[in-house]
Scaffold this motif. Sequence first.
Motif, mmCIF file in Angstrom:
data_model
loop_
_atom_site.group_PDB
_atom_site.id
_atom_site.type_symbol
_atom_site.label_atom_id
_atom_site.label_comp_id
_atom_site.label_asym_id
_atom_site.label_seq_id
_atom_site.Cartn_x
_atom_site.Cartn_y
_atom_site.Cartn_z
ATOM 1 N N THR A 143 33.333 34.442 35.739
ATOM 2 C CA THR A 143 32.407 35.385 36.353
ATOM 3 C C THR A 143 32.018 36.436 35.320
ATOM 4 O OG1 THR A 143 33.325 35.083 38.571
ATOM 5 C CG2 THR A 143 32.092 37.105 38.172
ATOM 6 N N ASP B 121 28.659 33.426 38.580
ATOM 7 C CA ASP B 121 29.580 33.634 39.697
ATOM 8 C C ASP B 121 30.547 32.457 39.811
ATOM 9 O OD1 ASP B 121 30.831 34.473 41.980
ATOM 10 O OD2 ASP B 121 29.110 34.221 43.296
ATOM 11 N N VAL C 103 25.977 40.526 39.400
ATOM 12 C CA VAL C 103 26.663 39.306 39.013
ATOM 13 C C VAL C 103 25.647 38.322 38.442
ATOM 14 C CG1 VAL C 103 28.040 37.360 39.793
ATOM 15 C CG2 VAL C 103 28.463 39.628 40.735
ATOM 16 N N GLY D 61 23.278 32.425 39.874
ATOM 17 C CA GLY D 61 24.643 32.614 39.413
ATOM 18 C C GLY D 61 25.501 31.369 39.399
ATOM 19 N N SER E 287 29.316 39.925 35.008
ATOM 20 C CA SER E 287 28.342 40.815 35.634
ATOM 21 C C SER E 287 27.966 41.923 34.667
ATOM 22 C CB SER E 287 28.905 41.410 36.932
ATOM 23 O OG SER E 287 30.086 42.151 36.662
#
Length: 541
Positions: free
Chosen positions: A18, A28, A25, A238, A20
């Motif tokens: 992940t 993901d 984000v 994502g 961000s």
Amino acid sequence: MRTAHHALVAQLALHDVTKSYHGHVVLDAVSLSVKPGEKVGVIGDNGSGKSTLLALVAGRVAADNGEVTVVSPGGIGYLAQTLDLPPHATVADAVDLALADLRELEARMRRAEAELAGPHADPEHYASLVERFEARGGYEADTRVDVALHGLGLPGLDRRRALGTLSGGERSRLALAATLASSPELLLLDEPTNDLDDQAVAWLERRLARHTGTVVAITHDRVFLERVTSTIVEIEAGRVARFGDGYDGYLAAKAADRARRLREHEEWRAELARQERLLASAARRLGEIPRKMDKAGFGGGPFRARGRAHGAMSRIRNAKERRARLTGNPVAPPPQPLRFSARLGGGGGATEWAAELSDVRVGDRLLLPRLTVRPGERLLVTGPNGAGKTTLLRVLSGELSPDAGVVDVPGRVGHLRQEEAGWRPELTVLQAFAEGLPGHPDEHVDALLALGLFDRRDLRTWVGELSYGQRRRVELARLVTRPVDLLLLDEPTNHLSPGLVEDLDRALADYPGALVVVTHDRRTRAGFDGTRLHLEDGRVV
């Protein structure tokens, strides 16, 4: 977390990664693996997280969570979209930066060589370094830089020249040439075809086809994907999806997915309609059963009536429960295919032309004695950068008044600009789409969602928070929902995912109005069926 050891079946692997930025984000919980020797094309809209994925693999940024594993004893070559050096740095500095691991390996080899005559001699260590250096072709690296520069259109580039004296395209080609010359086992390339002409792209494709290691390349170039890549990785919202069998396999998988979604939606609609019919039938039968019976008739009849009533009520209850489950879990159809519509002279009467220009001059940027675009005609405008292509489209759209000449465009014009449309950043996606349409923006939610260009959660996002590719989607959505007589497209494939560009090509093929398009997209140009106009230095050649 980034590690250097993993099972030998993977050249690189991401597990539950992940990432961000400022609370947004980008990737993901992404998992992905690439085997040695694979040639992977990474696709997605501008701003979808492609460059972040590559930078994670290259070790230039760290993941928030998860594990990134890279196994590449033969080195890593990483080409970013921008050359991270100051303007006063030289071409030689850029080459040294790209060859940094080879330069370091050579320095270690020289130190070990010097120690051979001393008490700390380690012949085996020295031999190992020499073997690694020769395996990478270290002695020929600078020669390979010159060969690559020649293939990419920069022959004889002076190594002492300051980077600030090069154009952006020249700096990009220099960085690409040096990255290729480092001859690493793993090549990570971010938009390598940017700023390359057709001849240079063809050279690059041949060079990568010969590369015996692994290639992971971000690109919007569909011909490059066809000719170079064996695997497609698509990043959207994502998430990461992997497709085998190259670009054709990706297109086939997307078509199959659309067919599946359409079939499931139709099955859902058919089952909902069936339950509605069952409910109506059971209710009608219940209404036909007598509510009261005479005492004289008391006997077997009432029991039969009550039994029939009980059965009808049971069928109604079951149908209502089934209908509730279906309506509570709807199966959405796939997005509607993009479709441009034309008024075909509606409201203004039929005309002999969609646009007519005579003796038009715009400074030294455009000199056009005459141009007529007929209704329904398709015109492809080609030429090098700075040839006047965008200027011509701005004149046709009415955004730019010529210094001399006559411009007659009788109908309504739609214009997809190469630069941003300049939406107010405080508008939401829905407000920008609905601007100029009658009624409240909320009345146009279904029309926007049906295009599949945005999800419902995107509609309240501020335009100022969108990536360039997402803003292009807003402009595209407006174009396909407003009929026009003349459609002007300036580099329409820029910053859009290849999948969306395929949809756009199909929509343009079915557009009945007049079309003028400027594009560097090789696949669009190869399949274009219509008139061609070539400009150089603002003149038709």
